[in-house]
Design a protein around this motif. Structure first.
Motif: not given
Lengths: 370, 370, 370, 370
Positions: A99-124
């Motif tokens: 989970l990311a509750f703010d933008e900086s937390e979202k930034q920290k997930l950046h490396y992970l989202l490079q993986q094809p097996s990982v998907q970004w979901l927005d808050g909704h």
């Protein structure tokens, strides 16, 4: 108790038990020793996340491919172990939402989202999957492959499976020391001395005395992890939630595990008031209504930390009959199959993964210094 | 199971058990019924403070003299019960420190300090008695007579003592209803019907169904109290600490009880995360280093609250063979002996305390209205 | 708490929870009430054998086809419930071996061996399947379809599944009585009164008070069943063993359950020394080496027995808005789905199985007498 | 953690804790180390009989006067420890009845009846004291001075008392080894190395590794003792009953302890089915109606047995800064004060009891051989 085995494995946690399973399956003559009961120390306290992605903090590390390989091994192991041991490892799909509750937390997930097996979901989208998550959620990295198992049952399944393949299991057998004489090792235990051609040290954070005894200078540091097991009247989570190194894991029995603290250099397994307060606050940060959850119990265990956070897996630098597999920190359950494979391949002189062995050798600190 | 007794007492908590003891000691033929096990519901969760002073919030109330009388009865009971029942009630001296951390809190203790048995200690003196108290302590009311007992053992001692004096105890005997026929009452239970000349209703917060059944309109409301039992590496407290309706009670076995929450209208005995957080914060307010204390367990029970906070003790308004003793809220352990004495005196038509009986009669609300 | 529902189900054990699931899935507006926690009384103590064959003592009974139908329902339910509730019911194949140690015991299995789904294995074959069985084994009826589930998790899965389909669950909600006014029922509870168009009584052995209240003269008798949960160092059993109404059930977590005593007219859930000795002796009769097994815990629960051993399932004889489902004796887990289907079909006026309803009607004793 | 103490005591069971208390009270600078928690291994499982007479099997032994002296020390310790530590050791009078059910059993009590403190009661008298004893009782040796304490609380009281007198307590501190350098000992622990002028080894059956490490050839053998804790609806026993090395001990909380098995060379603390059956049969031999008692829990611990059944108490034969106090077999609680006095007197070079020190020296086997 026979006094002579091909391999003696010291330590019946998840690492020692999985090694026993892989070796016995490869028809080696194995004894598995534990000072207490199988899987009854650090293993028992683990949450059982197979978090190859979620436990990976950056993309440079050798950790990720090794962990992925281990995670994938569980896909076959879950049925194989049930068939052989009659024990269900509680493999549970659903995946992890980091989970990311703010933008900086979202930034920290950046490396992970490079993986094809990982998907970004927005808050909704996150709220649609898990309605109880705090409203100000920004989004989450959704990692479908990071599933869960039940650690004690997994460890028991490895050990009982090894037994079915012919291994001997000795619980309540504390090891005082290991001596070499000619080509044999003499393992001194509370129940007498056992001779072995090879010895595996897999005693987690409790390895320090043995490591000293066999001339290894590296030591492990305990990092206590406490968790709360809860029951809820609310609909059950379908995904593991992960936030700031803490998590809420749904179990197959309908209970949830909130974990885990990180108390450095602490040898007690007791649960402190402060830790409890911290876990409650973490859970509320993810799920505000968790304040109503009911306490069902606690778990606590000592993770074995090495100087650089990576495990020690491989041969003793100066003694080729001794193998070491310890220091798996937060990731013993996840890394058990891959660790066992490495040890088996080394022992049978199969073609082993040299890159991983280099990364995890126990004398890497000295080598780096030079 | 005999089907005929002089008195049937419904409810084997601290109130019903103490009444059984007093009646059996007065040579009455008594059966004590409980739907589960003796002392296994609200009694089990009590802290056992005999807080005649500390539980008293103002000086007008009839509560204080009644509570004092009950507190004093325990001084003799502790040896008498041990001799007869072979069970130690865990009477522990030391007294209570009712803490004040600012001037307004000190003001609130004013009424208490009028009592000759209560002494003011300034912050310096409090720290000398209990070094772990938070440094900004202003002072405390020191109440030497507010000692502790162990509630389950006290309840068991009353019940076993009653048994020694000839009473019959029936556990796991749930009561469906009470019917009157001629001069007898027929108590319908899971184990069949028992006839009695007199019936005592002492089922705490679980009395509502029975009260309806016997035509009483008053109902009790549960106020859940949760506590944490802890162990500590620090020197043990010598006094019970009391602050803002919460307390830390030292036990004879070296453990401490931190209690208790006040969750209104809650029928579950489960422990919520929010309650734990609140208790931890209360403990830290009194003793900052309590954050290191180790969790040993929990207790939880449902206090029976009446409309005005005072118990119901006395005869049924319209049915003189039925006696009621319930609604003791936070003070069941403290008030048990005095309650049992009142019921015994009423039943034996001894000279009873009319002032107390007037204060605690079950139809006082209607009388007041008029 | 809403005060108005289409259906109020009283009792959150396996029977009430499965009915809640079937009704909620059929889009009815359901409240499920329990005096304590879901599945926390008799259900919790069950072994979870789906013993349609093994529990059947002769071939005349209506029990067998009803039980078979229920057993088969679980095959689909296991996946359906997991998907909806996220709780694993622990469905475990392997089947039951009903053991015979002499010829007369073998004779008693004759009726069972008429079933095409049951196979005779001689002693040699039994020893091959389970090497630890006592050497003087004559043979066993092997019943492949009599599998196991984990009772608490099954009950939780039904209740949570009902919740997902819209049902409301109220734990810690004790029911005092039910009153009819016009076309509605008013269910009086500790939390206030709830109005309902229909009421289902599913409170197992705790139904007696309610049955009286609604004018039913039948009563249930408790038959306590105590079990020991054990751990073993030996290879784990692959089949449930059944002998003289007792059994040893292997669990998915590697533990074994040895059950169960039959203590008639006993309302306490405590474990007596005598019962423990009896269970140990039963286990040793089946598996001599069980004397080395280690105690892990106990379970105990009160089976609800009816006058003829068959459950009460159906409409109240004189009050068509009240439905009764209780008295399932040793077979609550097994019979839950079929019971829930019957109640649902009756309520929705679907085509229901008349033969079963006749067999299980609550006024059958009076009808038989005439 | 300070790294330097006058005395380091290894082992926080009843022996190590009592030594810590006696040394700290004598103003020595003491650290008490335990690998786990204070009193949490063998001590926890003890029944707490101060059986100076009842544990004595013949009259030649030095055991009796030593045990008597220790038993008498408890009379003063019970109040002293409460005052200092605020923990109640649960001292309970009543004495022991050593039962004889036939003439040969009566004969075996002959040696005991020589003691002026022991009295013969015939069967009639025994039944008057304890009506539940089996009817065919021939008589009993009544030993008024063999009273009880609660072992964990006694151990905690010693340790907390030592702390009040200035000792430092380190739990969860496992010791790997002890090295001597110049006049100091370096105790290697999981938490680092501690320097001490003197070291006391008091680790019970877990001493073997340490004894090897310090050059002592004697080893200890575990003899597992399992007990059942029960509750009863019957009137509570007023005396401890003792029969054939087994006993039933009444506790201050109204519970009874039935103990204890003697399983030789067993390192596990688990409770086996066979042991339970044996204990149940022992209890029934003494009290037939015990078959109705309810199981409340179990205890289990490993008694440390020496080659001749007597403890090792004294100085290391070749290293005068090392003191040994282990091997107390069934009598650790009883012998703790006298053991602690001996060690204190040795260390302070007070006038010590030479006869006892000779009897308990660790090299007595070699000396005897010569």
């Amino acid at each position: 108790m026979r006094s002579n085995y091909e391999v003696v494995i010291i330590g019946g946690g998840i690492i020692g038990s999985s090694i026993a399973y892989y070796l016995a399956k490869a028809q080696m003559d194995v004894a598995l020793l534990d000072g207490g009961a199988i899987g009854d120390k650090t293993t028992k306290a683990a949450a059982g996340m197979l978090g190859a992605h979620s436990e990976c903090e950056d993309d440079a590390s050798i950790f990720f491919p090794f962990a992925r390989s281990s995670q994938q091994a569980y896909r076959e192991l879950k049925d194989e172990l049930y068939e052989i041991s009659q024990i269900d490892i509680g493999y549970r799909e659903g995946g992890i939402l980091k989970l990311a509750f703010d933008e900086s937390e979202k930034q920290k997930l950046h490396y992970l989202l490079q993986q094809p097996s990982v998907q970004w979901l927005d808050g909704h989208e996150v709220k649609k999957l898990e309605t109880a998550v705090a409203d100000h959620i920004v989004g989450a990295a959704y990692i479908k492959d990071d599933v869960n198992v039940i650690p004690t049952q997994t460890c028991q399944a490895f050990a009982k499976g090894a037994q079915v393949f012919g291994a001997s299991i000795f619980e309540n057998t504390h090891v005082y020391g290991v001596q070499k004489l000619n080509d044999s090792y003499f393992v001194k235990t509370t129940k007498g001395t056992i001779e072995a051609k090879r010895v595996v040290v897999a005693t987690g954070v409790y390895s320090n005395g043995l490591l000293q005894d066999i001339g290894v200078s590296e030591q492990l540091t305990p990092v206590k992890g406490e968790s709360i097991v809860v029951q809820t009247n609310q609909p059950i989570l379908q995904h593991t939630l992960f936030y700031e190194k803490s998590y809420i894991v749904p179990r197959n029995n309908g209970k949830l595990v909130i974990g885990a603290t990180m108390i450095e250099d602490e040898w007690s397994e007791s649960i402190s008031l402060q830790s409890m307060e911290d876990l409650i606050n973490t859970a509320k940060a993810m799920i505000p209504s968790s304040s109503e959850w009911k306490i069902d119990g606690f778990t606590s265990g000592l993770r074995p930390a090495t100087f650089d956070g990576q495990p020690f897996i491989g041969r003793h630098p100066e003694d080729e009959g001794i193998f070491i597999a310890c220091g798996h920190f937060r990731n013993g359950i996840l890394l058990a199959p891959a660790t066992a494979e490495l040890i088996r391949d080394l022992m049978l002189e199969k073609e082993e993964n040299k890159e991983w062995l280099d990364a995890f050798r126990i004398d890497r600190r000295q080598l780096t210094k030079v």
